[in-house]
Design an enzyme around this catalytic site. Structure first.
Site, PDB file in Angstrom:
ATOM      1  N   ARG A 136       0.846  -1.209   0.000  1.00  0.00           N
ATOM      2  CA  ARG A 136       0.000   0.000   0.000  1.00  0.00           C
ATOM      3  C   ARG A 136       0.880   1.257   0.000  1.00  0.00           C
ATOM      4  O   ARG A 136       0.617   2.218  -0.709  1.00  0.00           O
ATOM      5  CB  ARG A 136      -0.918   0.019   1.218  1.00  0.00           C
ATOM      6  CG  ARG A 136      -1.752  -1.230   1.413  1.00  0.00           C
ATOM      7  CD  ARG A 136      -3.074  -1.212   0.677  1.00  0.00           C
ATOM      8  NE  ARG A 136      -3.867  -2.369   1.051  1.00  0.00           N
ATOM      9  CZ  ARG A 136      -3.863  -3.544   0.403  1.00  0.00           C
ATOM     10  NH1 ARG A 136      -3.130  -3.711  -0.686  1.00  0.00           N
ATOM     11  NH2 ARG A 136      -4.600  -4.554   0.827  1.00  0.00           N
ATOM     12  N   GLU A 141     -13.702 -14.641   9.116  1.00  0.00           N
ATOM     13  CA  GLU A 141     -13.680 -14.057   7.766  1.00  0.00           C
ATOM     14  C   GLU A 141     -13.288 -15.083   6.706  1.00  0.00           C
ATOM     15  O   GLU A 141     -12.109 -15.333   6.489  1.00  0.00           O
ATOM     16  CB  GLU A 141     -12.703 -12.872   7.713  1.00  0.00           C
ATOM     17  CG  GLU A 141     -12.645 -12.237   6.322  1.00  0.00           C
ATOM     18  CD  GLU A 141     -11.616 -11.121   6.189  1.00  0.00           C
ATOM     19  OE1 GLU A 141     -10.685 -11.060   7.018  1.00  0.00           O
ATOM     20  OE2 GLU A 141     -11.741 -10.330   5.248  1.00  0.00           O
ATOM     21  N   LYS A 156     -17.450 -11.853   9.034  1.00  0.00           N
ATOM     22  CA  LYS A 156     -16.955 -10.881   8.060  1.00  0.00           C
ATOM     23  C   LYS A 156     -17.004 -11.563   6.703  1.00  0.00           C
ATOM     24  O   LYS A 156     -16.277 -12.526   6.451  1.00  0.00           O
ATOM     25  CB  LYS A 156     -15.523 -10.445   8.413  1.00  0.00           C
ATOM     26  CG  LYS A 156     -14.911  -9.505   7.376  1.00  0.00           C
ATOM     27  CD  LYS A 156     -13.797  -8.681   7.972  1.00  0.00           C
ATOM     28  CE  LYS A 156     -13.115  -7.843   6.905  1.00  0.00           C
ATOM     29  NZ  LYS A 156     -12.248  -6.801   7.471  1.00  0.00           N
ATOM     30  N   SER A 196     -14.046  -5.082   1.741  1.00  0.00           N
ATOM     31  CA  SER A 196     -14.245  -4.418   0.455  1.00  0.00           C
ATOM     32  C   SER A 196     -13.554  -5.178  -0.686  1.00  0.00           C
ATOM     33  O   SER A 196     -13.994  -5.074  -1.841  1.00  0.00           O
ATOM     34  CB  SER A 196     -13.812  -2.952   0.496  1.00  0.00           C
ATOM     35  OG  SER A 196     -12.472  -2.792   0.884  1.00  0.00           O
ATOM     36  N   GLY A 197     -12.488  -5.898  -0.383  1.00  0.00           N
ATOM     37  CA  GLY A 197     -11.921  -6.864  -1.328  1.00  0.00           C
ATOM     38  C   GLY A 197     -11.407  -6.346  -2.660  1.00  0.00           C
ATOM     39  O   GLY A 197     -11.244  -7.128  -3.592  1.00  0.00           O
ATOM     40  N   GLY A 198     -11.176  -5.030  -2.775  1.00  0.00           N
ATOM     41  CA  GLY A 198     -10.704  -4.483  -4.048  1.00  0.00           C
ATOM     42  C   GLY A 198     -11.786  -3.722  -4.805  1.00  0.00           C
ATOM     43  O   GLY A 198     -11.536  -3.211  -5.901  1.00  0.00           O
ATOM     44  N   ARG A 255      -9.281  -1.218   2.508  1.00  0.00           N
ATOM     45  CA  ARG A 255      -8.972  -0.291   1.411  1.00  0.00           C
ATOM     46  C   ARG A 255     -10.077   0.735   1.182  1.00  0.00           C
ATOM     47  O   ARG A 255      -9.798   1.914   0.977  1.00  0.00           O
ATOM     48  CB  ARG A 255      -8.708  -1.091   0.127  1.00  0.00           C
ATOM     49  CG  ARG A 255      -7.333  -1.711   0.102  1.00  0.00           C
ATOM     50  CD  ARG A 255      -7.238  -2.826  -0.913  1.00  0.00           C
ATOM     51  NE  ARG A 255      -7.894  -4.042  -0.451  1.00  0.00           N
ATOM     52  CZ  ARG A 255      -7.977  -5.166  -1.152  1.00  0.00           C
ATOM     53  NH1 ARG A 255      -7.455  -5.225  -2.362  1.00  0.00           N
ATOM     54  NH2 ARG A 255      -8.564  -6.232  -0.653  1.00  0.00           N
TER      55      ARG A 255
HETATM   56  P1  13P Z   1     -10.390  -4.844   2.402  1.00  0.00           P
HETATM   57  O1  13P Z   1     -11.649  -4.096   2.761  1.00  0.00           O
HETATM   58  O2  13P Z   1      -9.309  -3.973   1.851  1.00  0.00           O
HETATM   59  O3  13P Z   1     -10.683  -6.079   1.596  1.00  0.00           O
HETATM   60  O4  13P Z   1      -9.769  -5.352   3.786  1.00  0.00           O
HETATM   61  C1  13P Z   1     -10.584  -5.875   4.737  1.00  0.00           C
HETATM   62  C2  13P Z   1      -9.856  -6.897   5.511  1.00  0.00           C
HETATM   63  O5  13P Z   1      -9.639  -6.751   6.690  1.00  0.00           O
HETATM   64  C3  13P Z   1      -9.418  -8.126   4.826  1.00  0.00           C
HETATM   65  O6  13P Z   1      -9.033  -9.075   5.767  1.00  0.00           O
END
Ligand code: 13P
Length: 334
Positions: free
Chosen positions: A33, A177, A219, A261-263, A292
């Site tokens: 990042r 998650e 999550k 959010s995953g990208g 992100r």
């Molecule tokens: P993102 O929202 O960037 O996907 O990150 C969330 C997260 O904690 C992934 O483990």
């Protein structure tokens, strides 16, 4: 630890109109990042950046908790206040990432399993003493030709269940998650089927391991087409598919579900959450735990002028928190 205390923490994490900010990037992930915006990956830069995020004025208007990385929970503000203490004083529940990342799953080419169970009982005790009240473990499921296999789904579900049971024993709410990655050309239906299988396996494993769902947060990843799928879905389709998949797999007793959010772009992540919360009454609050999609605008501003843009970057964090907090109520105006 009583189930009442775990349930109280879990409910506070998904309080109406509030969500989580994920700032638990490992040192190697934050390096990527930082490299993207030309910041050197030093311990002081990581500390200063996390301070910027956590000390955003009035963050708790829309943020209930923050997930930290091992290094961060041991760090302090420039005035010497440990981050976890600062957070507790400002109405933000400290959380901690406790998994040790993904590793290739032997015998299953192209698939990974998350490690970190060895020694976890003692680490959780220490994190509790450092102020953490919830803990995250991320499993990663890849979609591709002939994957995911049932073996991979089960191995990850089993690890998630073992970690979740250990968390509850230590007084920490597990944030489980299982991330189905957006990488690939698969369509939204494939993502739906994989997510459904993953969640079924996860809740079966949690049941087998006597994990109390009242003190657990899911999550989840949203049901979306792969990034390279020619047939992209609109906001309504993502919202409806995701909610249908969750309704058919996640027990109603769970206190809440938050999304990664995953990208996705900032705008998509917010629009999808908002659309889901406009679909009518749901069994659980649906909120966010974005990394992100909460941070990228602020990181860019900060990188342009570390000192000069500090306050400006913080107001961007606040604005993202507000948009997502409104989306968690289905009240985002766009
Ligand atoms: P993102 O929202 O960037 O996907 O990150 C969330 C997260 O904690 C992934 O483990």
């Amino acid at each position: 630890m009583s189930i009442e205390q775990l349930a109280e923490t879990a409910q506070a994490m998904v309080a109406a109109g509030k969500g989580i900010i994920a700032i638990d990037e490992s040192t190697s992930t934050i390096a990527k990042r930082f490299a993207g915006v030309g910041i050197e990956n030093t311990e002081e830069n990581r500390r200063a950046y996390r301070e910027l995020l956590l000390t955003t004025p009035k963050l708790s208007d829309y943020i209930s908790g923050a997930i930290l990385y091992d290094e961060t929970i041991r760090q302090s503000t420039k005035d010497g206040v440990p981050f976890a203490k600062y957070m507790a004083q400002h109405g933000i529940i400290p959380g901690i990432k406790v998994d040790k990342g993904t590793h290739p799953l032997a015998g299953c080419p192209g698939e990974v399993v998350t490690e970190g169970l060895d020694g976890l009982r003692d680490r959780l005790k220490e994190y509790y003493a450092l102020g953490a009240r919830f803990a995250k473990w991320r499993a990663v499921i890849n979609i591709g030709e002939d994957i995911p296999t049932g073996t991979c789904i089960e191995a990850n579900a089993h690890a998630l269940a073992r970690y979740a049971a250990l968390c509850q024993e230590a007084g920490l709410v597990p944030m489980v998650e299982p991330e189905v990655l957006m990488d690939g050309e698969h369509d939204i239906q494939t993502c739906y089927e994989v997510t459904e299988a993953v969640l079924r396996s996860l809740f079966a494993a949690l049941y087998e391991h006597n994990v109390l769902l009242e003190g657990t947060i899911l999550k989840a990843s949203m049901v979306v087409p792969g990034k390279d799928c020619p047939d992209q879905a609109d906001v309504e389709e993502v919202a409806e598919s995701t909610v249908m998949c969750l309704k058919s797999t996640v027990p109603a007793i769970l206190p809440g579900i938050v999304f990664l959010s995953g990208g996705q772009s900032d705008e998509d992540a917010t629009a999808h959450l908002d659309a889901m919360n406009r679909l009518g009454a749901l069994p659980w609050p649906l909120s966010f735990s974005y990394g992100r999609a909460m941070q990228q605008a602020a990181l860019k501003l900060w990188s342009e002028d570390l000192k000069g843009n500090f306050a400006k970057a913080q107001s961007t964090v606040y604005a993202r928190a507000k948009d997502n907090g409104l989306a968690a109520l289905g009240k985002w105006e766009g």
